[in-house]
Design a protein around this motif. Sequence first.
Motif, PDB file in Angstrom:
ATOM      1  N   GLN A 146      -2.264  -5.998   4.979  1.00 53.69           N
ATOM      2  CA  GLN A 146      -2.802  -4.772   4.409  1.00 53.69           C
ATOM      3  C   GLN A 146      -1.726  -3.997   3.641  1.00 53.69           C
ATOM      4  O   GLN A 146      -0.541  -4.296   3.733  1.00 53.69           O
ATOM      5  N   GLY A 147      -2.168  -2.987   2.893  1.00 51.39           N
ATOM      6  CA  GLY A 147      -1.247  -2.171   2.118  1.00 51.39           C
ATOM      7  C   GLY A 147      -1.132  -2.653   0.690  1.00 51.39           C
ATOM      8  O   GLY A 147      -1.732  -3.654   0.283  1.00 51.39           O
ATOM      9  N   ALA A 148      -0.339  -1.923  -0.099  1.00 52.82           N
ATOM     10  CA  ALA A 148      -0.194  -2.216  -1.531  1.00 52.82           C
ATOM     11  C   ALA A 148       1.241  -1.963  -1.970  1.00 52.82           C
ATOM     12  O   ALA A 148       1.987  -1.219  -1.322  1.00 52.82           O
ATOM     13  N   THR A 149       1.617  -2.572  -3.089  1.00 56.76           N
ATOM     14  CA  THR A 149       2.974  -2.410  -3.622  1.00 56.76           C
ATOM     15  C   THR A 149       2.925  -1.988  -5.088  1.00 56.76           C
ATOM     16  O   THR A 149       1.934  -2.183  -5.785  1.00 56.76           O
ATOM     17  N   GLN A 150       4.021  -1.402  -5.517  1.00 58.27           N
ATOM     18  CA  GLN A 150       4.272  -1.035  -6.911  1.00 58.27           C
ATOM     19  C   GLN A 150       3.172  -0.160  -7.517  1.00 58.27           C
ATOM     20  O   GLN A 150       2.758  -0.341  -8.656  1.00 58.27           O
ATOM     21  N   GLY A 151       2.754   0.832  -6.720  1.00 61.29           N
ATOM     22  CA  GLY A 151       1.850   1.863  -7.200  1.00 61.29           C
ATOM     23  C   GLY A 151       2.407   3.221  -6.833  1.00 61.29           C
ATOM     24  O   GLY A 151       3.396   3.328  -6.093  1.00 61.29           O
ATOM     25  N   PRO A 152       1.810   4.297  -7.330  1.00 60.78           N
ATOM     26  CA  PRO A 152       2.273   5.643  -6.972  1.00 60.78           C
ATOM     27  C   PRO A 152       2.113   5.893  -5.472  1.00 60.78           C
ATOM     28  O   PRO A 152       1.110   5.496  -4.873  1.00 60.78           O
TER      29      PRO A 152
END
Length: 203
Positions: A146-152
Amino acid sequence: MTGDLPGLLARLREHLPGRDLTCDLSDALSHRTQQGVSGALPATFRPLWPDRPFAGVAVTARTHGGDPGAVYRALDQAGPGSVLVVDGAGVHTALWGERTTLAAQARGVQAAVIHGACRDVSAIRSLGFPVVSTGVTPGAAPRGTQGATQGPVSLGGVPVSPGDVLVGDANGVVVLPASGAEDLLRTVLEGAARLSPSLPGTQ
């Protein structure tokens, strides 16, 4: 940007020890923004120890709950001179430890700044890696997807985007938006050089 950022950051890193340049950078940013934005992270963000200043370009991760999976994916995307920025929304399980520190050092990452907790404090200190977090705990959740990278992301209400500049010292951490970072760094370095002849300018 003019492409001078790597050189400006290298010069800043050389002269961060023993100075309060985060204060100068925060003041300079506040004076340049109509809203008086200082870029300073809240006082709840504290270094594991104060004598490890750093400066670099943000690579971001936003975690989901205590899942540190996004942190590892962001590390895979991080390069030399970067700062790993983790928006864990203040989660109370550790999102950073010895394993992530070793991975960061292998990639030339300058530091980790975490809105959440870290662990393995003795190991991280012995490795000499700068970590700023909002807490310390021995507990950690299993790594998932889960989660995300390279975003605000947001660190205690302070927005951070990939490519922004983060500078840390004993006073705390300041975030400089990418669009004006070079000018701010140049201004502060030139001001410091006028006060101290031993500090090179930006010529």
